[in-house]
Design a protein around this motif. Structure first.
Motif, PDB file in Angstrom:
ATOM      1  N   GLU A 138       0.831  -1.207   0.000  1.00 32.66           N
ATOM      2  CA  GLU A 138       0.000   0.000   0.000  1.00 32.66           C
ATOM      3  C   GLU A 138       0.868   1.260   0.000  1.00 32.66           C
ATOM      4  O   GLU A 138       0.606   2.215  -0.747  1.00 32.66           O
ATOM      5  N   LEU A 139       1.912   1.265   0.824  1.00 34.67           N
ATOM      6  CA  LEU A 139       2.800   2.427   0.870  1.00 34.67           C
ATOM      7  C   LEU A 139       3.578   2.576  -0.440  1.00 34.67           C
ATOM      8  O   LEU A 139       3.737   3.690  -0.952  1.00 34.67           O
ATOM      9  N   LEU A 140       4.046   1.468  -0.999  1.00 31.04           N
ATOM     10  CA  LEU A 140       4.767   1.550  -2.277  1.00 31.04           C
ATOM     11  C   LEU A 140       3.877   2.135  -3.363  1.00 31.04           C
ATOM     12  O   LEU A 140       4.328   2.941  -4.195  1.00 31.04           O
ATOM     13  N   ALA A 141       2.597   1.745  -3.377  1.00 33.54           N
ATOM     14  CA  ALA A 141       1.659   2.283  -4.372  1.00 33.54           C
ATOM     15  C   ALA A 141       1.552   3.802  -4.263  1.00 33.54           C
ATOM     16  O   ALA A 141       1.434   4.503  -5.274  1.00 33.54           O
ATOM     17  N   ALA A 142       1.604   4.313  -3.031  1.00 33.56           N
ATOM     18  CA  ALA A 142       1.559   5.765  -2.847  1.00 33.56           C
ATOM     19  C   ALA A 142       2.872   6.413  -3.284  1.00 33.56           C
ATOM     20  O   ALA A 142       2.876   7.479  -3.909  1.00 33.56           O
ATOM     21  N   LEU A 143       3.982   5.765  -2.994  1.00 34.32           N
ATOM     22  CA  LEU A 143       5.293   6.348  -3.300  1.00 34.32           C
ATOM     23  C   LEU A 143       5.541   6.462  -4.797  1.00 34.32           C
ATOM     24  O   LEU A 143       6.116   7.465  -5.259  1.00 34.32           O
ATOM     25  N   VAL A 144       5.149   5.461  -5.578  1.00 34.85           N
ATOM     26  CA  VAL A 144       5.481   5.482  -7.002  1.00 34.85           C
ATOM     27  C   VAL A 144       4.660   6.511  -7.779  1.00 34.85           C
ATOM     28  O   VAL A 144       4.940   6.769  -8.946  1.00 34.85           O
ATOM     29  N   GLU A 147       4.273  11.861  -5.607  1.00 31.27           N
ATOM     30  CA  GLU A 147       3.624  13.045  -5.066  1.00 31.27           C
ATOM     31  C   GLU A 147       3.839  13.021  -3.557  1.00 31.27           C
ATOM     32  O   GLU A 147       4.195  11.978  -2.990  1.00 31.27           O
ATOM     33  N   PRO A 148       3.645  14.136  -2.855  1.00 27.86           N
ATOM     34  CA  PRO A 148       3.773  14.107  -1.394  1.00 27.86           C
ATOM     35  C   PRO A 148       2.866  13.017  -0.792  1.00 27.86           C
ATOM     36  O   PRO A 148       1.691  12.909  -1.142  1.00 27.86           O
ATOM     37  N   VAL A 149       3.434  12.213   0.105  1.00 29.29           N
ATOM     38  CA  VAL A 149       2.750  11.032   0.626  1.00 29.29           C
ATOM     39  C   VAL A 149       2.319  11.245   2.067  1.00 29.29           C
ATOM     40  O   VAL A 149       3.123  11.633   2.923  1.00 29.29           O
ATOM     41  N   THR A 150       1.045  10.975   2.311  1.00 34.30           N
ATOM     42  CA  THR A 150       0.523  10.885   3.677  1.00 34.30           C
ATOM     43  C   THR A 150       0.010   9.464   3.860  1.00 34.30           C
ATOM     44  O   THR A 150      -0.860   9.013   3.101  1.00 34.30           O
ATOM     45  N   TRP A 151       0.557   8.770   4.836  1.00 30.00           N
ATOM     46  CA  TRP A 151       0.250   7.343   5.005  1.00 30.00           C
ATOM     47  C   TRP A 151       0.442   6.949   6.459  1.00 30.00           C
ATOM     48  O   TRP A 151       1.309   7.498   7.151  1.00 30.00           O
ATOM     49  N   SER A 152      -0.369   6.013   6.921  1.00 31.72           N
ATOM     50  CA  SER A 152      -0.175   5.472   8.267  1.00 31.72           C
ATOM     51  C   SER A 152      -0.506   3.994   8.268  1.00 31.72           C
ATOM     52  O   SER A 152      -1.369   3.530   7.515  1.00 31.72           O
ATOM     53  N   GLY A 153       0.200   3.241   9.088  1.00 34.44           N
ATOM     54  CA  GLY A 153      -0.025   1.809   9.250  1.00 34.44           C
ATOM     55  C   GLY A 153       0.341   1.400  10.656  1.00 34.44           C
ATOM     56  O   GLY A 153       0.750   2.225  11.482  1.00 34.44           O
ATOM     57  N   ARG A 154       0.281   0.102  10.937  1.00 36.98           N
ATOM     58  CA  ARG A 154       0.560  -0.377  12.289  1.00 36.98           C
ATOM     59  C   ARG A 154       2.027  -0.741  12.478  1.00 36.98           C
ATOM     60  O   ARG A 154       2.557  -0.628  13.591  1.00 36.98           O
ATOM     61  N   SER A 158       4.409   6.640  10.496  1.00 32.04           N
ATOM     62  CA  SER A 158       3.554   7.317   9.521  1.00 32.04           C
ATOM     63  C   SER A 158       4.347   8.345   8.717  1.00 32.04           C
ATOM     64  O   SER A 158       5.438   8.779   9.103  1.00 32.04           O
ATOM     65  N   LEU A 159       3.781   8.725   7.590  1.00 28.48           N
ATOM     66  CA  LEU A 159       4.323   9.797   6.771  1.00 28.48           C
ATOM     67  C   LEU A 159       3.253  10.869   6.607  1.00 28.48           C
ATOM     68  O   LEU A 159       2.079  10.552   6.433  1.00 28.48           O
ATOM     69  N   SER A 160       3.674  12.131   6.629  1.00 27.47           N
ATOM     70  CA  SER A 160       2.738  13.237   6.459  1.00 27.47           C
ATOM     71  C   SER A 160       3.276  14.203   5.416  1.00 27.47           C
ATOM     72  O   SER A 160       4.298  14.866   5.627  1.00 27.47           O
ATOM     73  N   GLU A 161       2.616  14.230   4.251  1.00 23.53           N
ATOM     74  CA  GLU A 161       3.002  15.122   3.155  1.00 23.53           C
ATOM     75  C   GLU A 161       4.508  15.039   2.879  1.00 23.53           C
ATOM     76  O   GLU A 161       5.181  16.044   2.661  1.00 23.53           O
ATOM     77  N   GLN A 162       4.998  13.807   2.869  1.00 26.32           N
ATOM     78  CA  GLN A 162       6.430  13.577   2.697  1.00 26.32           C
ATOM     79  C   GLN A 162       6.761  13.357   1.224  1.00 26.32           C
ATOM     80  O   GLN A 162       6.185  12.498   0.567  1.00 26.32           O
ATOM     81  N   GLN A 163       7.697  14.130   0.715  1.00 23.14           N
ATOM     82  CA  GLN A 163       8.199  13.921  -0.641  1.00 23.14           C
ATOM     83  C   GLN A 163       9.477  13.088  -0.553  1.00 23.14           C
ATOM     84  O   GLN A 163      10.334  13.354   0.283  1.00 23.14           O
TER      85      GLN A 163
END
Length: 351
Positions: A138-144, A147-154, A158-163
């Motif tokens: 899921e995180l890789l899908a956001a990274l590729v 764009e700035p990435v906001t993501w959280s998991g267990r 987490s990442l917040s608007e991270q390029q």
């Protein structure tokens, strides 16, 4: 439909006169084999990630970086990146770097892998096996998307608007680095791949390729349902297949060269997993007309690839050409695959 062809290596360590070839030599041999694949006209060269004594490559991205400077056209990637025990941010950084220095030739194949040595090595729990892969994909899908990435998991911070940098060559030219997910044959894996809009690489290492035909159909249906379609509504995404094999001048030579080495690796892994010892009958079943191993003369291998391509409707066929076979035999197999097998397949398919 034009079919692409690739070659994969796990950098299996050959044993010569009872002595394993050094890891350093195998690494240099893999680079030479990648150069040979480029010269033979293959579209892709993939290197597996393992953390075991009997496979030499634990950091494939470094080997791929070396290959990027001595090849001209072939696309370069992993087969596979063990995403469950890798951090997706680092994976993206490594591949965007590779994409830049290779002028847009980087291509990921990510998956769970078939071994688990990396989990204790990097401090992960096998109890989290499934969740680790779900979160990291899921995180890789956001990274590729780059764009700035906001993501959280267990299981990761987490990442917040991270390029994440560097930007890939593909993104700089309006595209996206290709990402395939290696799928072993569960419907859940197929649907997960389609959900993220990734290409699907069927890892066909046993049984018959025909058994995987329903998964190709399921993937295309799921891509359509998730909205990954072109302007005309046709599903996007590619389906490929990865299978072991070996090309020699004749069927007899292929068996004589491959079977003893295949037996060694099959029995070593079999003892770890509680299987019985391999037999010649098992080998023959694997290389038979509808088996999972594509070994034999150029004509035999070409005919079998045509059958598999037509049965599954795949857009790419990748041959895992090494099974403990010698560097010289691997080079010859790659040459025959590129110069003899692929032209036969294209002719038989009417390309």
């Amino acid at each position: 439909m034009s079919i692409e062809f690739g070659a994969h290596t796990f950098a299996a360590v050959p044993v010569v006169d009872g002595t394993p070839v050094s890891h350093a030599q195998v690494l240099r041999d893999v680079v030479a084999e990648g150069i040979a694949a480029d010269r033979a006209g293959l579209s892709f060269f993939g290197i597996g990630e393992h953390h075991r004594e009997d496979f030499a490559v634990s950091a494939p991205e470094i080997v791929l970086g070396a290959l990027s400077s001595v090849t001209e056209r072939i696309r370069l990637g992993t087969a596979v990146t063990v995403l469950s025990s890798n951090d997706p941010v680092r994976v993206f950084e490594q591949f965007s770097t590779l994409d830049g220095i290779s002028s847009g030739r980087a291509e990921m194949i990510v998956g769970r892998g078939s071994f688990v040595e990396s989990f204790p090595l990097f401090g992960y729990r096998l109890e989290d096996y499934n969740e680790l892969f779900e979160e990291r994909l899921e995180l890789l899908a956001a990274l590729v998307r780059e764009e700035p990435v906001t993501w959280s998991g267990r299981l990761r911070s987490s990442l917040s608007e991270q390029q994440v940098h560097p930007r890939s060559h593909a993104a700089e030219h309006g595209g996206r680095m290709p990402v395939w997910v290696g799928v072993g044959g569960s419907p859940e894996s197929v649907i997960r791949t389609a959900k993220h809009g990734f290409d699907m690489m069927l890892a066909i290492i046993g049984g018959s390729p025909a058994q995987f035909a329903p998964f190709a159909g399921l993937y295309r249906k799921a891509m359509e349902q998730f909205g990954h379609t072109d302007a005309a509504g046709a599903p996007l995404g590619r389906v490929g297949m990865h299978s072991p094999g070996f090309v020699a001048e004749s069927d007899e030579e292929a068996k004589r060269t491959l079977m003893p080495q295949w037996m060694v690796y099959r029995n070593r892994i079999g003892r770890e997993r509680g299987w019985g010892d391999a037999t010649e009958r098992e080998f023959d079943a694997q290389v038979a007309e509808h088996g999972a191993m594509f070994a034999g003369s150029p004509e035999t291998v070409a005919q079998k690839i045509v059958w598999a391509v037509e049965t599954l409707g795949v857009e790419r066929f990748d041959l895992k050409y090494d099974s403990g076979t010698s560097h010289a035999d691997n080079l010859r197999s790659i040459e025959l695959f590129g110069t003899e097998v692929i032209p036969r397949v294209r002719a038989l398919l009417g390309e």
